[in-house]
Design a protein around this motif. Sequence first.
Motif, PDB file in Angstrom:
ATOM      1  N   HIS A   7      -1.493   1.463  -8.157  1.00  0.00           N
ATOM      2  CA  HIS A   7      -2.797   1.110  -7.600  1.00  0.00           C
ATOM      3  C   HIS A   7      -3.293   2.269  -6.742  1.00  0.00           C
ATOM      4  O   HIS A   7      -2.503   3.009  -6.157  1.00  0.00           O
ATOM      5  CB  HIS A   7      -2.713  -0.166  -6.754  1.00  0.00           C
ATOM      6  CG  HIS A   7      -2.329  -1.378  -7.558  1.00  0.00           C
ATOM      7  ND1 HIS A   7      -3.250  -2.211  -8.155  1.00  0.00           N
ATOM      8  CD2 HIS A   7      -1.104  -1.883  -7.879  1.00  0.00           C
ATOM      9  CE1 HIS A   7      -2.621  -3.179  -8.796  1.00  0.00           C
ATOM     10  NE2 HIS A   7      -1.317  -2.995  -8.650  1.00  0.00           N
ATOM     11  N   LEU A   9      -6.236   3.161  -3.683  1.00  0.00           N
ATOM     12  CA  LEU A   9      -7.232   2.694  -2.731  1.00  0.00           C
ATOM     13  C   LEU A   9      -8.183   3.837  -2.411  1.00  0.00           C
ATOM     14  O   LEU A   9      -7.734   4.942  -2.068  1.00  0.00           O
ATOM     15  CB  LEU A   9      -6.576   2.181  -1.449  1.00  0.00           C
ATOM     16  CG  LEU A   9      -6.023   0.744  -1.489  1.00  0.00           C
ATOM     17  CD1 LEU A   9      -4.836   0.633  -2.440  1.00  0.00           C
ATOM     18  CD2 LEU A   9      -5.609   0.286  -0.102  1.00  0.00           C
ATOM     19  N   THR A  33     -12.190   0.057  -0.431  1.00  0.00           N
ATOM     20  CA  THR A  33     -11.987  -0.578   0.871  1.00  0.00           C
ATOM     21  C   THR A  33     -12.888  -0.016   1.968  1.00  0.00           C
ATOM     22  O   THR A  33     -13.008  -0.621   3.035  1.00  0.00           O
ATOM     23  CB  THR A  33     -10.533  -0.397   1.332  1.00  0.00           C
ATOM     24  OG1 THR A  33     -10.264   1.002   1.539  1.00  0.00           O
ATOM     25  CG2 THR A  33      -9.552  -0.956   0.301  1.00  0.00           C
ATOM     26  N   PHE A 249      -8.701  -2.604   3.995  1.00  0.00           N
ATOM     27  CA  PHE A 249      -7.561  -1.830   3.522  1.00  0.00           C
ATOM     28  C   PHE A 249      -6.279  -2.665   3.594  1.00  0.00           C
ATOM     29  O   PHE A 249      -5.489  -2.715   2.645  1.00  0.00           O
ATOM     30  CB  PHE A 249      -7.420  -0.562   4.361  1.00  0.00           C
ATOM     31  CG  PHE A 249      -6.318   0.359   3.932  1.00  0.00           C
ATOM     32  CD1 PHE A 249      -6.562   1.377   3.028  1.00  0.00           C
ATOM     33  CD2 PHE A 249      -5.028   0.210   4.419  1.00  0.00           C
ATOM     34  CE1 PHE A 249      -5.550   2.241   2.634  1.00  0.00           C
ATOM     35  CE2 PHE A 249      -4.008   1.063   4.028  1.00  0.00           C
ATOM     36  CZ  PHE A 249      -4.273   2.076   3.136  1.00  0.00           C
ATOM     37  N   VAL A 253      -3.808  -3.947   0.485  1.00  0.00           N
ATOM     38  CA  VAL A 253      -2.376  -3.642   0.423  1.00  0.00           C
ATOM     39  C   VAL A 253      -1.558  -4.922   0.309  1.00  0.00           C
ATOM     40  O   VAL A 253      -0.609  -5.013  -0.486  1.00  0.00           O
ATOM     41  CB  VAL A 253      -1.940  -2.833   1.665  1.00  0.00           C
ATOM     42  CG1 VAL A 253      -0.422  -2.687   1.717  1.00  0.00           C
ATOM     43  CG2 VAL A 253      -2.598  -1.452   1.647  1.00  0.00           C
ATOM     44  N   GLU A 254      -1.920  -5.926   1.075  1.00  0.00           N
ATOM     45  CA  GLU A 254      -1.193  -7.195   1.022  1.00  0.00           C
ATOM     46  C   GLU A 254      -1.357  -7.858  -0.341  1.00  0.00           C
ATOM     47  O   GLU A 254      -0.400  -8.428  -0.886  1.00  0.00           O
ATOM     48  CB  GLU A 254      -1.687  -8.127   2.127  1.00  0.00           C
ATOM     49  CG  GLU A 254      -1.280  -7.678   3.526  1.00  0.00           C
ATOM     50  CD  GLU A 254      -1.796  -8.606   4.602  1.00  0.00           C
ATOM     51  OE1 GLU A 254      -2.780  -9.334   4.327  1.00  0.00           O
ATOM     52  OE2 GLU A 254      -1.232  -8.591   5.720  1.00  0.00           O
ATOM     53  N   ILE A 256      -1.901  -6.348  -3.199  1.00  0.00           N
ATOM     54  CA  ILE A 256      -1.113  -5.571  -4.163  1.00  0.00           C
ATOM     55  C   ILE A 256       0.364  -5.923  -4.033  1.00  0.00           C
ATOM     56  O   ILE A 256       1.088  -6.009  -5.026  1.00  0.00           O
ATOM     57  CB  ILE A 256      -1.346  -4.062  -3.935  1.00  0.00           C
ATOM     58  CG1 ILE A 256      -2.775  -3.687  -4.312  1.00  0.00           C
ATOM     59  CG2 ILE A 256      -0.344  -3.234  -4.730  1.00  0.00           C
ATOM     60  CD1 ILE A 256      -3.166  -2.283  -3.899  1.00  0.00           C
ATOM     61  N   GLY A 257       0.822  -6.155  -2.794  1.00  0.00           N
ATOM     62  CA  GLY A 257       2.227  -6.483  -2.568  1.00  0.00           C
ATOM     63  C   GLY A 257       2.660  -7.787  -3.210  1.00  0.00           C
ATOM     64  O   GLY A 257       3.854  -7.988  -3.458  1.00  0.00           O
TER      65      GLY A 257
END
Length: 364
Positions: A7, A9, A33, A249, A253-254, A256-257
């Motif tokens: 991924h 950003l 983002t 942002f 990220v969260e 994607i996790g």
Amino acid sequence: MLFRSDHVLVWNEAQRDEAVALHGVRADRVHVTGAHLFDGWFAMRPSRTREVFCREVGLDPDRPFVLYVGSSIFIAPEEVPFAERWLSHLRECADPTVASLGVLFRPHPANSRQWRALDREAFPNVAVWPSIGTDPNAASFRTDFFDSLYHCAAVVGVNTSAQLEAGIVGRPVFTVEAPEFAHAQAGTLHFKHLVSHEGGLVRSAQSLDEHVRQLADALHGGTSAETSRRFVQSFLRPRGLDRAAAPAFVEAVEAIGHLPRPLARGFVALRKLRHQAAQPFGVVMNDQWPVCVHYGVIPRRHHLAVFHLRGIPRRRHIPLWPLKHREHFGAGIERAPNRIKSEEHTSELQSLAYLVCRLLLEKK
């Protein structure tokens, strides 16, 4: 890209398009983002009045001043000669408003030494501030910079992120496309965004004469803050000027996790070489897994840079010390080429590692 991320950003839609077109990233894996790096600038306020500021830096508070923001050494290694030519054109302008402008030079903190050569005695109402050698990590450094932007009438620079910060503060921004900076202006993608995205934040001139006319027009009210506002919203805060980018942002990220882990692919990552001269030692593999490719310097120093395959557990990254211990790894070790200097053959090192790892994957 040396390796393809799962991924990516980015700040804005223009960078999303570049990630897809130039780097082959799937559009659904590029997340916009905003530029969280600049969030703090939107909330800042001046710490002193204009009169107090001008007297502190050594400018005439009764005259408007232009802020010249210096660029990094990679952009402008010889910036002072250009700045003196630029300043001479201002002083020779027939418009008295331009000719009598105050000028505040703000050197780039990592490229400030050359500004000692500026001939300030030849030009009245000119200052270099903060002083050369000022600690950029000092608590007042950003506040002083904001006050410089806030109290100036316009901002001039070659190609620097300070032009973005000037746009956030709402000041007109200008540049001159000088031949000595062609590599750092027309030769870069991001400069084209500065001068053309959403009408352009930075007004670019092809000559100093054209630039002085643009500056005079701005000082007499010929520019609109609306163009800067559109650029800042589209380029730095695409989710809205009133919405900080950092929370977006973090959310990305969260999210994607929580996605399933993708399958390993034959791309490699390069850890920075610690020394300029690098010695490729070899390849390690076993019967089932390609493990890693090691590059390093003098074996007894144990400074190794690792090319490793994604998706392979870290415990399988087996250090490869002097090749006399090859029996510890079985017959899968192949001797690499002779010593290669990384500063001359960086791309060859990368290509070699990529090809080796692809071969290992085929043997898997």
